[in-house]
Scaffold this active site. Structure first.
Site: not given
Lengths: 650, 177
Positions: B141-143, B156
């Protein structure tokens, strides 16, 4: 500036911009109320209280309920069994409907007795009747939601009333159903309407109170208020009196909720809805019985429906039907007699409505229905013209006569007796769970479970029970695990897409002996062995019926010939039952070595089935005792306070 | 006469406060069952722990089981993976935690498979999945990159993958929850 001064300033600031505070003060504190209201005037605020109770309990039930034909019944049972305090909330709601109607009917009859429908209160009366009609619609649709046999067939019968409408009748019924029978679309829309209508009622109640506060309360003397000496402010005099009334009412309500939660309902509604089989007696809830009797009194479909609706609609015409200037029955000797006859007639109608439509009850129902309209359409106009009324007092400043008559008991008795009782030959047994403090006997339940497992479970499922529930029988957590593991349950699909069997876990439900109903019927000569989870609640006579049935096998008397594969049973309806006798001396060897004659085995398994149907019973009784004692103490306090507050008025 | 009135008023005040207090207690007692009805019901609570048979899992393999409506990752770590997890200096970690504090038996790593960033399910369970820069899991999703101890290393997410309460009932049977 002092703190109260500042607060007052803040309140004034608020009130000058949005006058809610002065509105509340005007209508709930200062409202000038006749000083001579008796206890019959408590029922208006009681009705408001019940509306709030129904909305609050209903909201919490709606958060757990699933309005789908395949899931509704089980979701209600999940509320009863698994949701924390769910049984309490549901029984409050279910019995609350009956209590609401008791209170509202007393409120209506009070209005009839004291002429509260006469000028200037006609609009107030009509708005009240609108509330009554909305309540009836709401109650009817609420009864459909548990999706038991009475839900389905009640909905079928009531919606079919509209098919009596000429030409478009069938189209209307199809529209109501959303299909060709009462089915999932019907359940869905009834749920939505049942959720919506109470808020509509709330709105109309606000208008009702607004109209009341415009024309002011009637009073037992029925004469107009002459001036301030005749009135007292609503608060504290009537607030404290209303609180006392609510206390007394709550005790009655609690007795039903905690000890007789199903006495006003029908056992058939604990059988899941089945569109292929109609229960032998379709009877509406007690509060509809008088109107049901009027419907059945007319031998023509359309006319019967018209008569039933007319029974309520005619009440809208009361201000014209009874034009006597004197309001209160106190000063109308003949009207008073006629009134009580009318009340008696309504009770007779209710009782006739609860009886099967055959024999003498048809005649009784017709006479009572005729008298209902005779009173309203003939006697009232005649009386209002020819009756010689007694002289009215000058003012209501005369001493107040408090008549502390509570009609709950009468109505409760009516509700109870209105239930048609079947099966007269039941052997009444003394059960451990009866009485105010009744509890289960854990050892007996364990024995009963053993009987179920070794005998009944060969054919009967127990779908609503999980192994984890057996903890209530006194089994330890490990013992429950062991019992669960001794069953094989179906699971899957696995990673290959295959179903497989595995050992049971405490969270699993009891596996059924047959894959489906068809397999069960095929293996039992065409008769379906009923699921036993709710059997005690689903049969009139409860545990006594179950006990009498399993011990009620006998040789058929004389000439009786039984169909092949049937057995003679003295209790079973029709006497020919598909189940062979199962309980005999020594059929089970109890693990605890208890005596195992047939009667004891039957008693033990009945106790187990009772527990399976009402696992919350012990908790319910214990909580009920606490609740009633607490409310009693509170009511005594309110009574003492009321005496103090009213000391200066009396 | 005046004394009487004052006495009456006092008694009235007492009754008023007594009734109000008892009424308030009663109301509070009624509120509780309604609030509690919104808590997990008995059937939900009955599923709050699951027992998992570990015997079919070979070293290097992982399985995903459902627990309380969420995926739980169970990975049987290889010696190399355990060594890699142990070798990381705590100073390199965003959410410092030694590997030993995250397992009861080093071979078995058991984690709630929910990224601590915004709740996606990270990849890395299947052989073909990307496992991120640190050989553990990678949240697409956001690495976010997790290591072989399920600790956040890059991206994150603020915290390591959560470790559920669990207990070994035997060498091959674990109860989660």
């Amino acid at each position: 500036m002092s703190a109260p001064g500042k607060l007052q300033k803040a309140l004034d600031w608020f009130d000058s911009r949005l006058p809610i505070i002065s509105l509340m003060k005007h209508s709930a504190v200062d409202y000038p109320t006749p000083k001579n209201l008796n206890y019959w005037w408590n029922f208006g605020s009681l009705a408001g209280f019940m509306l709030v109770v129904m909305i609050v309990t209903g909201l919490f039930l709606a958060m757990q309920y699933t309005p789908h034909v395949d899931m509704a019944f089980n979701s209600v049972e999940r509320i009863m069994r698994d949701v924390n305090h769910g049984w309490l909330i549901r029984y409050l709601h279910m019995n609350g409907a009956s209590m609401f109607f008791v209170v509202v009917y007393v409120h209506v009859f009070r209005g009839l007795y004291y002429g509260s429908y006469k000028p200037p209160r006609e609009l107030l009366w009509w708005i009240g009747l609108v509330i009554l009609l909305l309540m009836m619609a709401t109650a009817f649709m609420g009864y459909v939601l548990p999706w038991g046999q009475m839900s389905l067939w009640g909905a079928t019968v009531i919606t079919n009333l509209f098919s009596a409408v000429p030409v478009v009748g069938d189209a209307i019924v199809t529209l109501l159903w959303g299909g060709f029978s009462v089915d999932n679309p019907t359940l869905n829309r009834f749920f939505v309407l049942h959720f919506l209508l109470p808020f509509a009622i709330l709105g109309v109640v606000v208008i009702h109170v607004w109209a009341l506060h415009t024309v002011k309360s009637n009073n037992p003397l029925g004469i107009d208020v002459r001036g301030p000496q005749d009135t007292i402010p609503f608060h504290p005099y009537y607030t404290v009196k209303d609180f006392f009334g609510i206390g007394v009412f709550l005790i009655v309500y609690c007795v039903f909720v905690f000890w007789y939660p199903n006495v006003l309902g029908h056992p058939d509604n604990y059988i899941p809805a089945n569109p292929m089989v109609t229960p032998p007696h379709i009877v509406p809830e007690w509060y509809f019985l008088p109107f049901y009797a009027i419907l059945r009194a007319v031998p023509d479909k359309l006319m019967g429906v018209i008569a039933m609706f007319a029974a309520i609609l005619v009440l809208f015409a009361l201000p014209w039907l009874d034009s006597c200037k004197v309001r209160s029955a106190t000063f109308r000797p003949w009207f008073k007699k006629a009134f009580w006859l009318f009340v008696a007639d309504c009770f007779v109608l209710g009782y006739a409505g609860s009886q099967p439509a055959e024999g003498v009850w048809i005649t009784v129902g017709r006479l009572a229905a005729g008298y209902y309209f005779l009173h309203l359409l003939v006697f009232l106009p005649l009386l209002s013209r020819f009756e010689k009324t007694k002289p009215l007092p000058e003012s209501i400043g005369t001493p107040v006569l408090a008549k502390a008559v509570m009609a709950f008991a009468v109505f409760a008795a009516l509700g109870g007796s209105a239930l048609a009782s079947e099966g007269g030959h039941l052997t009444r047994q003394a059960w451990s769970w009866q009485g105010v403090f009744g509890t289960y006997d854990e050892a007996q339940l364990r024995r009963g479970y053993q009987v179920y497992r070794e005998v009944c479970a060969a054919c009967h499922s127990m779908k609503l029970l999980s192994f984890r529930n057996l903890g209530a029988l006194g089994y330890t957590e490990d013992a429950v695990k062991e019992i669960a593991a001794s069953y094989q349950v179906a699971d899957g699909p696995d990673e290959n897409g295959d179903m497989f069997e595995r050992k049971g876990l405490p969270s699993d439900r009891f596996p059924a002996p047959f894959a489906n109903d068809q397999a069960a019927m095929a293996a039992n000569g065409g008769a379906l062995p009923p699921d036993l989870s709710l059997i005690v609640k689903a049969r009139m006579g409860g545990p006594d019926y179950v006990f009498s049935l399993i011990t009620g096998f006998a040789d058929p008397p004389g000439e009786t010939t039984l169909p092949p594969g049937k057995y003679y049973n003295t209790v079973f309806a029709g006497n020919a039952i598909g189940m062979p006798p199962q309980i005999s001396d020594g059929v089970v060897e109890f693990a605890d070595g208890a005596p195992n004659d047939a009667e004891r085995i039957a008693r033990d398994v009945t106790a187990f089935l009772q527990w399976a149907a009402e696992p919350e019973l012990e908790h319910r009784h214990a909580l009920g005792v606490k609740a009633v004692l607490f409310i009693f103490a509170l009511t005594v306090l309110f009574y003492a306070l009321k005496r103090r507050v009213w000391a200066s008025v009396h | 006469m005046a004394e009487h009135t004052i006495k009456d008023a006092t008694r009235r005040d007492f009754l008023f406060y007594a009734a109000t207090a008892v009424g308030a207690v009663g109301t509070a007692a009624v509120v509780w069952p309604f609030v509690d009805s919104l808590n997990p019901a008995a059937d939900t609570r009955a599923l709050s722990s699951v027992e998992v048979d570990l015997s079919p899992i070979a070293a290097g393999q992982a399985i995903t089981v459902k627990w309380r409506g969420k995926p739980v990752f169970i990975r049987r770590r290889t010696a190399a993976e355990i060594a890699a997890a142990d070798a990381v200096p705590l100073a390199d970690l965003r959410d410092p935690q030694p590997d030993s504090a995250r397992v009861t038996r080093p071979e078995w790593l058991i984690l709630v498979g929910v990224c601590t960033h915004l709740g996606c399910v990270p990849l890395g369970q299947k052989p073909a999945d990307p496992r991120g820069d640190f050989g553990g899991w990678f949240c697409p999703c956001h690495g976010s990159h997790y290591d072989t101890s399920g600790r956040i290393r890059k991206g994150p997410a603020p915290a390591n993958l959560a470790v559920p309460a669990y207990a070994f009932l035997s060498d091959t049977l674990v109860r989660i929850g």
